[in-house]
Design an enzyme around this catalytic site. Structure first.
Site, PDB file in Angstrom:
ATOM      1  N   ASP A  15       0.817  -1.217   0.000  1.00  0.00           N
ATOM      2  CA  ASP A  15       0.000   0.000   0.000  1.00  0.00           C
ATOM      3  C   ASP A  15       0.849   1.266   0.000  1.00  0.00           C
ATOM      4  OD1 ASP A  15      -2.191  -1.591   0.082  1.00  0.00           O
ATOM      5  OD2 ASP A  15      -2.660  -1.255   2.194  1.00  0.00           O
ATOM      6  N   TYR A  45      -5.103 -10.762  -5.288  1.00  0.00           N
ATOM      7  CA  TYR A  45      -4.253 -11.839  -4.787  1.00  0.00           C
ATOM      8  C   TYR A  45      -3.231 -12.306  -5.814  1.00  0.00           C
ATOM      9  CZ  TYR A  45      -7.420 -11.759  -0.881  1.00  0.00           C
ATOM     10  OH  TYR A  45      -8.140 -11.331   0.208  1.00  0.00           O
TER      11      TYR A  45
END
Length: 459
Positions: free
Chosen positions: A190, A346
């Site tokens: 992030d 993912y």
């Protein structure tokens, strides 16, 4: 007081004056803020990372351990490899253990021996060979295990949660008076860890996100009124979505948590989608998974729908907004649309790191090793304005880094996508006042000082 190592190590091998330039002076610091006003005080400084001419630990006395925490991230295995190989080849350290299963593994799992041969090829794989977990650990039991096994260097790889765990472990180590160096290596795709320029795995994530955006663009332009919606990682911060959008140049709208927007009515997202389809015949929308935070609830229906998602808000928001777009165009009978939703979350997390991140992971690992061997403790390592530094844990755990929507980078994105700001300048300024970003100068530590009180602790 650090002592000169008597064994075969970096300090002993590099003895000629020609090589002394590679050592870092103990008084070297890195400034947190480099762009200041003429009358600004000196501000905060951190100790510069790098090899010291004098080290604290004897090589054969070092008993190190490595643990990985939090979600998967490209580059974790590279960091593990470089920690093991760096300790062995640079300092002659042969006792390195791997803690399996995250922080709980300190007291619930057996440790594994790590050698350069064991970790030789792991950087070519995604994930982590040590396994990982989130939360649920007992700090007292962790330090008990460290003390009982005679570990004196602990390397904790993880995001903001792991750095908080490292801080708690370090505080307990200090309380017990143990000579243990606790070092953190920041990991989060992030890129929301403050102070440091970026966290490892971010470059790989942005690169991999391009694949999903390209696929969405191909799908969208291959049919009438095609809409490609791509959901990317970013619960509190929209750095991945912003940089992937800038790198792509195929995106027509980017939605992130920090940028307020609304759906219905004049100037809303749905009106912009209609306008874009009429002009171009297709569009691509990139959504950070936490973009619901920036959604202004203009009507009761939207508010009820979002409240119904509850704790699944982040994971389901991309699907929810895709369905809202479909329902709006179907109910209004405006035009038929073809919407494709892509969620590569993912797939992105599990890939090996690219060349840029591999180099970066190596630098992080080596900087952490140099700091621990020099006797520093309670620090996270990372680049600050391009120079690696040792940053006290409290500095990277006190807040989360966020995209500043009044900054130039967000302005560059708006120029690239041609999307509206959705809200007026007054609304944006009001939001920035409610959720302030990191200030230009840290008020608490912006007095004229060298920063010697804001550096890693010496054992």
């Amino acid at each position: 007081m650090p002592v000169t190592c008597s064994k075969t190590c970096l300090t002993c091998l590099i003895t000629s004056p020609a090589f002394r330039q590679y050592f870092v002076n103990v008084d070297d610091t890195v400034t947190q803020t480099i762009v200041v006003h003429k009358s600004s005080p000196r501000g905060t400084h951190f100790r510069r990372a790098g090899p010291r001419q004098r080290v604290y630990f004897e090589s054969d006395e070092v008993h190190a351990c490595i643990v990985t925490c939090g979600g998967l991230c490209p580059g974790v295995n590279t960091v593990i490899r470089e920690l093991v190989c760096g300790l062995y080849h640079m300092y002659g350290v042969s006792k390195v253990l791997g803690v399996e299963g995250g922080c709980k593994g300190f007291y619930s799992r057996d440790y594994i021996n790590l050698t350069p041969k064991v970790v030789n090829n792991i950087h070519k794989r995604g994930g982590t060979i040590l396994g990982t977990s989130r939360g649920g650990y007992d700090t007292q039991k962790i330090v008990d295990s460290i003390q009982n096994r005679g570990v004196n260097q602990v390397y904790i790889i993880g995001g903001d949660g792991a750095q908080k765990a490292a801080e708690l472990v370090y505080e307990e180590v200090r309380r017990r008076g143990l000579k243990v160096a606790v070092a953190g290596i920041p990991k989060t795709i992030d890129n929301d860890i403050p102070v440091i320029d970026k966290s490892f795995g971010f470059d790989t994530t942005v690169e991999e996100a391009q694949r999903a955006i390209k696929a969405a663009h191909v799908e969208a332009e291959s049919c009438d009124n095609g809409i490609g919606v791509v959901k990317l990682i970013g619960r509190q911060s929209g750095f991945i979505a912003m940089y992937a959008t800038l790198a792509s140049r195929d995106v027509d709208c980017c939605l992130i948590p920090e940028s307020p927007f609304f759906l219905e009515g004049k100037g809303g997202l749905l009106e912009y989608i209609k306008k874009r389809l009429q002009e171009n015949g297709h569009m691509v929308i990139v959504i950070a998974e936490g973009a619901a935070e920036g959604l202004i609830l203009k009507n009761q229906k939207t508010r009820i729908q979002l409240e119904g998602l509850g704790s699944k808000l982040c994971s389901d928001f991309g699907l929810w907004i895709s369905q809202r777009i479909k329902d709006h165009f179907a109910a209004q009978d405006i035009m038929p649309i073809n919407l494709k939703f892509i969620d590569p979350t993912y797939m992105i997390r599990a890939v090996p790191s690219n060349a840029s991140d591999n180099v970066y992971c190596t630098l992080l690992a080596h900087s952490a090793i140099h700091g621990a061997m020099a006797g520093y403790a309670g620090f996270t390592v990372g680049p600050v304005n391009g120079k690696h530094a040792y940053i006290p844990f409290n500095r990277v755990t006190e807040a989360q880094k966020k995209v500043v929507i009044t900054d130039r980078m967000w302005a560059r994105l708006l120029s690239s996508t041609n999307q509206p700001s959705f809200l007026g300048s007054r609304d944006v300024e009001a939001k920035n006042e409610e959720e302030p970003s990191t200030p230009l100068l840290d008020g608490e530590n912006s007095k004229d000082e060298t920063g010697t009180n804001d550096v890693a602790t010496v054992l």
